[in-house]
Enzyme design. Structure first.
Site, PDB file in Angstrom:
ATOM      1  N   TYR A 108       8.907  -8.165  35.552  1.00 60.91           N
ATOM      2  CA  TYR A 108       9.524  -7.744  34.301  1.00 60.91           C
ATOM      3  C   TYR A 108       9.419  -8.858  33.265  1.00 60.91           C
ATOM      4  CZ  TYR A 108      13.179  -6.418  30.973  1.00 60.91           C
ATOM      5  OH  TYR A 108      13.865  -6.109  29.826  1.00 60.91           O
ATOM      6  N   VAL A 287      73.628  12.414  13.773  1.00 61.56           N
ATOM      7  CA  VAL A 287      73.639  11.480  14.904  1.00 61.56           C
ATOM      8  C   VAL A 287      73.442  10.047  14.407  1.00 61.56           C
ATOM      9  CG1 VAL A 287      72.298  10.703  16.908  1.00 61.56           C
ATOM     10  CG2 VAL A 287      72.942  13.112  16.668  1.00 61.56           C
TER      11      VAL A 287
END
Length: 373
Positions: A108, A287
């Site tokens: 390669y 709340v």
């Protein structure tokens, strides 16, 4: 280039780097791309070159069934491309994606070196601007897993709870991120220089196989612990983007803890190693949440939906501060150490509030002391 749009021929456009390059060139608006991909006839190269203002040669072979394909593709195709450029009679800029393996004595590496030499010869004889990019391991989105990229393989497998193999955790890796490769290539296209030069990609990262595996595993862990890695810069940033790109479709979303009570719901989203955590909560009309103080912990509240009354009382002076914010006008409200505080839904609908705290909640030492206002 003499014209407004640079026509770029990209070989290997269907490969990993090629896909990223073609997308980026298309985004910029000053490039027109033609491609040469696997299966196209070499005989078409002269015609493609004749229509190009620059060439980026990415096509190559790295894992063939027969090693002879290294020479055929990596060297042979490059030589054919150089012949086509030479025959065109024009000094076309040519970028070559080579490999650090070109310095190694294997099939390669030899084929990549031969490709470099072909490009060098073209530049020497014609004056074509040529840039040789000797790339180490390149990683990023769209790279094929279980092929020739350990990063892609680890990301793909670990994102699917599949095993990975590590023979030597101490093995060193040199890596570059695909976005940085593309940036370097576009810079070379924008400013071609006569002769042959070595392309550089920065930054280049060094890690080990074991460290890489550990880091990618940690990305997956954050979905259960909610503790994110430091993904804002450098190698970890690039690896995280790569890991997420390999998540299967069914894992795009995940559950996070939600704590419900008569007041509403509290949901933790994200925790950081040293910059706190992100959450959100809801509150029904009327709340009140909070009613406590901190010595050191600080928080930032952002009302996303609804109308909120924030109340503060100084622990020593009894000074009181009240302010109202709504989801219609985004405002961040800080909680102040030494001041008791609460938040009340004074609207008609449920209130949604985003919350950042500068530290991860520590149940053993919460730095939170009840103190009704």
């Amino acid at each position: 280039m003499s014209q407004d749009v640079c026509r770029v021929l990209v070989t290997g456009a269907n490969g990993f780097i090629g896909k990223n390059l073609v997308v980026r060139l298309g985004e910029l608006g000053r490039f027109a791309v033609t491609t040469f991909v696997r299966g196209d006839e070499v005989a078409t190269l002269p015609a493609l070159v004749s229509q190009a203002d620059a060439v980026v040669h990415l096509a190559g072979e790295n894992r063939p069934q027969d090693e002879s394909a290294f020479a055929t593709v990596n060297a042979g195709l490059t030589e054919a491309l150089c012949d086509a450029i030479r025959a065109s009679g024009r000094k076309l800029p040519l970028l070559l994606a080579s490999s650090t393996q070109a310095a190694h004595d294997n099939a390669y590496g030899k084929s990549k070196l031969a490709a470099e030499q072909a490009v060098q010869a073209l530049s020497d004889t014609t004056g074509c601007p040529a840039v040789l990019f000797r790339l180490p391991g390149v990683f990023g989105k769209w790279c094929k897993p279980n092929y020739n990229s350990v990063v892609a393989t680890f990301c793909h497998n670990l994102a699917r709870d599949l095993p990975i193999q590590i023979h030597n955790p101490a093995a060193s890796l040199s890596l570059v991120y695909v976005d940085d490769v593309i940036t370097a290539m576009i810079a070379a296209l924008d400013e071609p220089v006569e002769g042959t030069s070595q392309g550089t990609v920065s930054p280049q990262y060094t890690t080990t196989l074991g460290e890489l595996a550990d880091q990618i595993k940690a990305f997956g862990n954050c979905r259960t612990t909610l503790l994110t890695e430091r993904v804002g810069t450098g190698l970890v940033r690039a690896l995280y983007a790569t890991y997420v790109s390999y998540l299967p479709n069914e894992r795009f979303a995940y559950d996070v803890p939600a704590y419900a009570d008569p007041r509403g719901v509290f949901v933790e989203m994200l925790k950081t190693p040293d910059s706190g955590q992100f959450s959100y909560f809801t509150a029904h009309p009327g709340v009140t949440r909070g009613g406590h103080y901190h010595h050191t912990k600080t928080e930032k509240f952002l009302v996303i939906k609804g109308r909120a009354l924030f109340r503060f009382r100084h622990l020593l002076t009894e000074e009181v501060v009240e302010l109202t914010t709504t989801g219609e006008k985004p405002q961040v409200v800080d909680t102040i150490p030494g001041w008791a505080h609460d938040i009340t839904n004074v609207g008609d609908d449920d209130m949604v509030v985003m919350l950042w705290a500068n530290e991860i909640f520590d149940r053993a030492n919460p730095d939170t002391y009840a103190c009704p206002l």
